[in-house]
Design a protein around this motif. Sequence first.
Motif, short mmCIF file in Angstrom:
data_model
loop_
_atom_site.label_atom_id
_atom_site.label_comp_id
_atom_site.label_asym_id
_atom_site.label_seq_id
_atom_site.Cartn_x
_atom_site.Cartn_y
_atom_site.Cartn_z
N PHE A 1 1.36 -2.12 -2.44
CA PHE A 1 2.53 -2.40 -3.26
C PHE A 1 3.38 -3.51 -2.65
O PHE A 1 3.71 -4.51 -3.31
CB PHE A 1 3.36 -1.12 -3.42
CG PHE A 1 4.69 -1.35 -4.05
CD1 PHE A 1 4.79 -1.60 -5.42
CD2 PHE A 1 5.85 -1.36 -3.29
CE1 PHE A 1 6.03 -1.83 -6.01
CE2 PHE A 1 7.09 -1.59 -3.88
CZ PHE A 1 7.18 -1.82 -5.23
N LEU B 1 0.95 2.18 -0.25
CA LEU B 1 2.22 1.60 0.20
C LEU B 1 2.03 0.13 0.58
O LEU B 1 2.80 -0.74 0.14
CB LEU B 1 2.75 2.41 1.39
CG LEU B 1 4.11 2.03 1.98
CD1 LEU B 1 4.80 3.26 2.56
CD2 LEU B 1 4.00 0.98 3.10
N TYR C 1 12.59 10.02 4.22
CA TYR C 1 12.22 9.00 3.22
C TYR C 1 10.97 8.23 3.60
O TYR C 1 10.61 7.27 2.90
CB TYR C 1 13.38 8.02 3.04
CG TYR C 1 14.64 8.68 2.54
CD1 TYR C 1 14.77 9.06 1.20
CD2 TYR C 1 15.69 8.95 3.41
CE1 TYR C 1 15.93 9.69 0.75
CE2 TYR C 1 16.85 9.57 2.96
CZ TYR C 1 16.96 9.93 1.63
OH TYR C 1 18.10 10.54 1.19
N ALA D 1 2.12 3.33 -9.13
CA ALA D 1 2.79 2.97 -10.38
C ALA D 1 3.47 1.62 -10.25
O ALA D 1 3.42 0.77 -11.18
CB ALA D 1 3.80 4.05 -10.74
N GLY D 2 4.12 1.38 -9.11
CA GLY D 2 4.77 0.09 -8.91
C GLY D 2 3.78 -1.05 -8.91
O GLY D 2 4.02 -2.12 -9.51
N THR D 3 2.63 -0.86 -8.23
CA THR D 3 1.60 -1.91 -8.19
C THR D 3 1.01 -2.14 -9.58
O THR D 3 0.76 -3.29 -10.00
CB THR D 3 0.49 -1.51 -7.21
OG1 THR D 3 1.07 -1.21 -5.94
CG2 THR D 3 -0.52 -2.63 -7.06
N THR E 1 -2.47 7.14 0.81
CA THR E 1 -1.02 6.94 0.67
C THR E 1 -0.58 5.67 1.37
O THR E 1 0.20 4.86 0.82
CB THR E 1 -0.27 8.15 1.24
OG1 THR E 1 -0.68 9.33 0.56
CG2 THR E 1 1.24 7.98 1.08
N SER F 1 3.01 12.21 -4.00
CA SER F 1 4.15 11.67 -4.75
C SER F 1 4.46 10.25 -4.30
O SER F 1 4.72 9.35 -5.13
CB SER F 1 5.38 12.56 -4.55
OG SER F 1 5.13 13.87 -5.01
N PHE F 2 4.46 10.04 -2.94
CA PHE F 2 4.63 8.67 -2.44
C PHE F 2 3.53 7.76 -2.99
O PHE F 2 3.80 6.63 -3.45
CB PHE F 2 4.58 8.67 -0.90
CG PHE F 2 5.89 8.95 -0.24
CD1 PHE F 2 6.90 8.00 -0.25
CD2 PHE F 2 6.12 10.15 0.39
CE1 PHE F 2 8.12 8.26 0.38
CE2 PHE F 2 7.33 10.42 1.00
CZ PHE F 2 8.34 9.48 1.00
N ALA G 1 1.66 8.10 -5.68
CA ALA G 1 1.81 7.86 -7.12
C ALA G 1 2.92 6.86 -7.40
O ALA G 1 2.80 6.00 -8.30
CB ALA G 1 2.11 9.19 -7.81
N LEU G 2 4.01 6.93 -6.63
CA LEU G 2 5.12 6.00 -6.82
C LEU G 2 4.68 4.57 -6.53
O LEU G 2 4.96 3.64 -7.32
CB LEU G 2 6.28 6.41 -5.90
CG LEU G 2 7.51 5.49 -5.92
CD1 LEU G 2 8.14 5.51 -7.30
CD2 LEU G 2 8.52 5.92 -4.87
N PHE G 3 3.99 4.38 -5.40
CA PHE G 3 3.56 3.01 -5.06
C PHE G 3 2.45 2.51 -5.98
O PHE G 3 2.39 1.31 -6.33
CB PHE G 3 3.10 2.97 -3.59
CG PHE G 3 4.22 3.20 -2.61
CD1 PHE G 3 5.36 2.43 -2.65
CD2 PHE G 3 4.14 4.21 -1.65
CE1 PHE G 3 6.39 2.63 -1.75
CE2 PHE G 3 5.16 4.42 -0.77
CZ PHE G 3 6.29 3.63 -0.80
#
Length: 722
Positions: free
Chosen positions: A619, A616, A662, A700-702, A612, A693-694, A696-698
């Motif tokens: 990204f 982060l 957050y 996806a952004g990368t 994770t 989830s964190f 996956a979000l980062f």
Amino acid sequence: MKNKLFLKEFSAIIKNKKLLIPIIAVMFIPILYSGMFLWAFWDPYDHLDDLPVAIVNEDAGAAFEGNDLHLGDDLVDKLKESKDFNFQFVDKEEAYKDLNDQQYYMLVEIPKDFSKNATTLLEDNPEKMNLIYVPNESYNFLSAQIGGTAVEKIKASLSEKVTETYAETMFDKVGELADGIGQASDGAFQISEGAADLKVGSNTLHEKLALLADKSIEFNNGVSSARKGSEEMSEGAKSLSEGLGKLAEGQSELSKASDQLESGSQKLSAGVTQTKEGIVIVKEKLPVMIDGTEQLENGSKNLSSSLEQWQTEAQKLSGGTALLEQKLQGFISQLPDGSPEKAELQTVLAQLKAGSAQLAESAGKLSAGGAELSKKMGQLNEGQLQLQQGINQLAQGASELEAGSQQLVQGHKDFSAGMQTFAQKFGEAQAGADRLSGGAADLSGGLGKLTQGSAAFADGTKQLEDGAGKVAEGNTQIYEGSSELANKLADGAENASSVNASDKTYNMMANPVEIDNEKITEVPNYGTGFAPYFLSLGLFVGALLLSIVFPLREPAGVPRSGFSWFASKFGILAGIGVIQGLIAAMILLLGLGLEVQSVPLFLLFTIITSLTFIALIQFFVTVMGDPGRFVAIIILILQLTTSAGTFPLELIPNALQPISSYLPMTYSVSGLKAVISSGNFDFMWENTVILLSFAALFIAGTFVYFTAMHKKRFAAAAGQAD
């Protein structure tokens, strides 16, 4: 072909030692960062016996209940046996000098009056025992906090010992109190017996006073009758005088009725003689009656004086009752609230107080009645003296009347001899009649005064009878109250003497509460408690340093697509993240002996946490470059304060608390706490889902970034390669 770019990236790392060595070093950053911290602070309390602490004993000791008390020396002996700190026992001047020179972390001073203050418990202004604690917070703040906790323990231990001493003294006093209550009970029984005698005497007094009141009424009636007779006698004497006047006018007719007059004069002479004899008898009896009245007056004065003394003693008894109540208040306050003994004792004291107050009030009324009786007896005596004077005058007049009547008789006998002699003697008879009339008037006046005095005497005896009745009633209440008091005091003495205290009792009073520390989940030491925080921090720092030594944007070759570009970079970073997570976890488990609830889940959660943080950092640095590292550092700083790894979240400023939810480290710390300490695996999986989830979000952004950049830089080259 799909893994060609990844292999190129891996090959570039292997062939380039300048890149390989830093990457290998970065793999050990998490364990170097977290491991060193945890190793240093794994169990600092295990080394408190190396922490130097100065002890200064200035206590001069004191005497308490006939025993020498040296609490300062006792504390020093106890600290010498203790291994809590490295205690150094030095004098005051040297201790403060070395404390300022930072040779000691703290100083504990036992003042000169330490033991003396312990003996002031029962004084009006008791003094607390002061233990002076002087930490050198500038030397080390945490040591001062630890020392403060230790001083509180010392205080608790001293308080327990002093309280045991107080408790032992208190129970000794309870024994003495039981003896005192027993003596008070004996005295109360004596009071009860005296009250019984007083009750009998007051009843007898009431009966005799009632008899006196009845007789005084009879006496008053007799005096009224005598007054009425004297008034009639006065009127008769007046009529006699008037008749003699008419007799002078009827001298001419006297000769005719001489025979009849001689007979009447003889009867008059006999009646006068009888009157004289009666007056003489009254005259002889009056001194006896006057002496009796004087004795009665003296008796009433003595009675009034005795009643005043009784009133004084009754007031003393009331004061003694108040003093007894005051003395017993200390004992009553120590009895449990709501206990029947306490309620009964308070009720008895209230009844005794009320009875003694009523006795004092009744004694006051009786004393006032006695004074009134003495006053009225004085008035009666004065009336009797006046009566005596009138009787004396009446006796004198009766004698003269007797002489006159005899002369009258003789005159009648000589009447036949001549009226001249009769005329001379008639004048003497007229004078005697006048004196008789005056004496009768005086007698009537004296008897009037005697009537008034006897009426006042009757009223006084009636009041005295009423007062004696109230005294008898009050004495009955005193007898009943004193009997109940004696019984209750005997019960209280028996209950107090039944208290048997021992060392266990003293200890119970000194330390009545013990704390059972029943932990839901036990954390054995500081290292275990801080492991989630420092491990998360080390993995984040490792990911951040990895972005410095490994190029996150530039590919080792021309990527075929944005996905292949992303996969090659993330694959390398993920592999390094897994390795550094495993290294950190294994060294904590095997090197420091960290105990976890589940080793496989601990390893899994550590890897997820590492990935994770890798996602982060990748990204922000990939998208923003060096500013992205700055953003990552800002996130790290925020996570250090809001992840609840050290202090609870509720203790940080309110403005920072909402940020916690957050940031990913909040959930990594919570999940590691669950898998290491609590064993709440459901909670661990909840945090795992949030971390994924964190991630996956980062990711996806990368991925979106690499796809967009691939279209800009490598789309044409990828088409030619195909």
